[in-house]
Design an enzyme around this catalytic site. Structure first.
Site, PDB file in Angstrom:
ATOM      1  N   CYS A  38       0.892  -1.050   0.124  1.00  0.00           N
ATOM      2  CA  CYS A  38      -0.027   0.028  -0.020  1.00  0.00           C
ATOM      3  C   CYS A  38       0.859   1.260  -0.028  1.00  0.00           C
ATOM      4  O   CYS A  38       2.087   1.332   0.340  1.00  0.00           O
ATOM      5  CB  CYS A  38      -0.790  -0.002   1.229  1.00  0.00           C
ATOM      6  SG  CYS A  38      -1.890  -1.442   1.498  1.00  0.00           S
ATOM      7  N   ASP A 449      20.099  37.320 -12.484  1.00  0.00           N
ATOM      8  CA  ASP A 449      18.713  37.533 -12.967  1.00  0.00           C
ATOM      9  C   ASP A 449      18.250  38.914 -12.468  1.00  0.00           C
ATOM     10  O   ASP A 449      18.244  39.373 -11.400  1.00  0.00           O
ATOM     11  CB  ASP A 449      17.719  36.410 -12.682  1.00  0.00           C
ATOM     12  CG  ASP A 449      16.296  36.973 -13.266  1.00  0.00           C
ATOM     13  OD1 ASP A 449      16.199  36.353 -14.609  1.00  0.00           O
ATOM     14  OD2 ASP A 449      15.520  37.328 -12.673  1.00  0.00           O
TER      15      ASP A 449
END
Length: 499
Positions: A38, A449
């Site tokens: 599971c 940037d």
């Protein structure tokens, strides 16, 4: 939770007992009494701890003789975040297996791409995941088969080969072994009203409608905002609440539509060859960064008092990536020192002139983005850009076309970044944005940037690249996610979900 094959049993038991969905895909719980495996969040009553054992992969569970739970469907868990945050041999191998390389090229092809012997790859995968490449690929084929059985009316013979099985017998045997049901029984269990098979888009005949799971939280704003704001006309578009784009795939081409939902991403795929389903799904998950662990990322960034308010305001930001690394690298060069709109214009011209046309039943999309070999034949004089950038462009596409530069999921991040910086016209910004969005390095940082530096200045952080990089050390290993939170301080369209 785990280091190598050593799962922390106490933490695993606690995760299962609390049904903590954050750990779905990190590990799998096998129940010794029922021989079922599971996901940690399985809704059934948890077994007694003495009856639990834990495996790092579904394939290892299957090799040990456990079958998949019919309630929690562990084969549909999000992928482990490990494979997208690491650049070692095992992580690179797992990304290649997800991209279907074993099915197409076999284990020798996988090993050749990684630069190791097949025996070394097998040994390391077994040591960490409890299963070798063939078993891992088989588990993936089983998941694809189940998806096709439950969501399409295709004949079983077509599903078998579309999922990558070499024979109908191998398909039937694998499905029975993994799911304890025959393919026909799997299909019979699916009610007609089941959500997973109910189209979430206006339908086009021949399409597949899927649900792509993720770990919560997920903030779709910058993710879809970035993809929509930078969309190249003819290749990408935002329409009716979904991001749509064309896909170049190993066996053909496709068109995908992706739309955010509260607990999943709605995905609609139209493929020219169903054998590309696994690859297309994997690339879409990678583009949307759906296997990330947002809780771990946000907890790390929230520890910095400067970033904490940004994280608390809109947690769960992902890094928008790409379905085609070479395409993104070309677009990064086209976007050097120009606006988003200008970069889109340059890319659209290349697409119209050199992209492969395709038919979109819904209109809007017209081409595949040109492959590197097509772009290598472009006359540099026809490119409307400065001479130095033309040189950068032609050098890049030449290196991609002849294989000197490889940007696929198998790429070593540090080595590839160094090779990019050796190319003419490649500075830190271009190399780092490719590392972040094409290579998938979660720690790539765009210190040069303009948007990042402007946000840093407004937040009282150092604004010079060197000082900002030093300050960002505390955000490791998630600096690419810190970039998303810094960008979010701006009013640029990339930060907002399109209307």
């Amino acid at each position: 939770m785990q280091t190598g094959t050593h799962l922390d049993r106490e933490h695993c038991v606690r995760a299962v007992q609390s049904k903590d969905a954050r750990f779905d895909g990190w590990f799998f719980t096998a129940v010794l009494t029922t021989r079922i495996y599971c996901r940690p969040s399985c809704p059934v009553v948890p077994p007694k701890p003495r009856n639990m054992t834990f495996y790092p992969s579904a394939a290892a569970c299957q090799q040990a003789g456990f079958r998949a739970c019919k309630r929690c469907r562990p084969d549909t868990s999000p992928g482990s975040p490990e494979w997208n945050r690491r650049a070692d041999l095992v992580a690179r191998a797992m990304r290649l297996i997800a991209d279907g390389v074993v099915d197409r090229e076999g284990v020798p092809g996988l090993a050749a791409r990684l630069g190791y012997s097949a025996r070394q790859v097998e040994r390391q995968l077994l040591a960490e995941l409890g299963a070798g490449p063939l078993a891992l690929a088989r588990a993936q084929r089983a998941q694809t088969a189940r998806l096709l059985v439950e969501t399409t009316p295709l004949p079983m013979s077509e599903i078998a080969f579309a999922a990558g099985f070499a024979s109908i017998r191998a398909f039937n045997d694998t499905v029975r072994e993994v799911f304890a049901l025959s393919p026909s029984e799997l299909r019979a269990r699916v009610p007609s009203s089941r959500a997973a098979g109910t189209p979430e888009f206006p339908g086009t005949p021949g399409t597949l409608t899927l649900r792509l799971p993720f770990r919560a939280p997920l903030n779709p704003d910058n993710l879809f905002g970035h993809l929509a704001a930078t969309a190249v006309p003819g290749v990408e578009e935002w329409r009716d609440g979904a991001y749509r784009r064309t896909l170049r795939l190993p066996y053909g081409h496709g068109i995908v539509a992706l739309a955010p939902r509260p607990d999943h991403i709605a995905c609609r795929l139209t493929l020219s060859d169903l054998r590309d389903l696994t690859v297309a799904t994997s690339r879409c998950r990678r583009m949307l960064d759906l296997d990330a662990d947002p809780v771990a990322v946000d907890d790390r960034l929230r520890a910095d008092p400067v970033l904490a308010p940004l994280v608390d305001r809109a947690p769960g930001r992902r890094v928008p990536r790409t379905v085609d690394e070479a395409e993104f690298a070309v677009r990064a060069v086209l976007g050097q020192q120009v606006s988003t709109a200008a970069a889109r214009t340059h890319a659209a011209r290349l697409v119209t002139a050199h992209g492969k046309p395709l038919d979109d039943p819904e209109g809007g999309l017209t081409h595949l983005f040109p492959a590197p070999d097509a772009l290598a034949a472009v006359d540099p004089a026809s490119l409307a850009m400065p001479r130095t950038r033309r040189t950068t462009f032609t050098t890049l596409v030449g290196a991609l076309a002849d294989g000197r530069l490889r940007l696929g999921v198998e790429a070593d991040w540090a080595e590839t970044r160094a090779r990019l910086l050796d190319l003419p016209g490649f500075g830190p910004w271009t190399a780092d944005v490719i590392a972040m969005r094409a290579l998938g390095d979660p720690d790539a940082f765009l210190a040069t940037d303009l948007g990042v530096r402007r946000a840093a200045r407004e937040l009282g952080l150092p604004a010079t690249p060197g000082a900002l990089t030093a300050r960002a050390e505390v955000w490791r290993p998630w600096r690419a996610y810190a970039v998303q939170y810094l960008w979010a301080t701006d009013g640029h369209p990339i930060n907002f979900l399109p209307a």
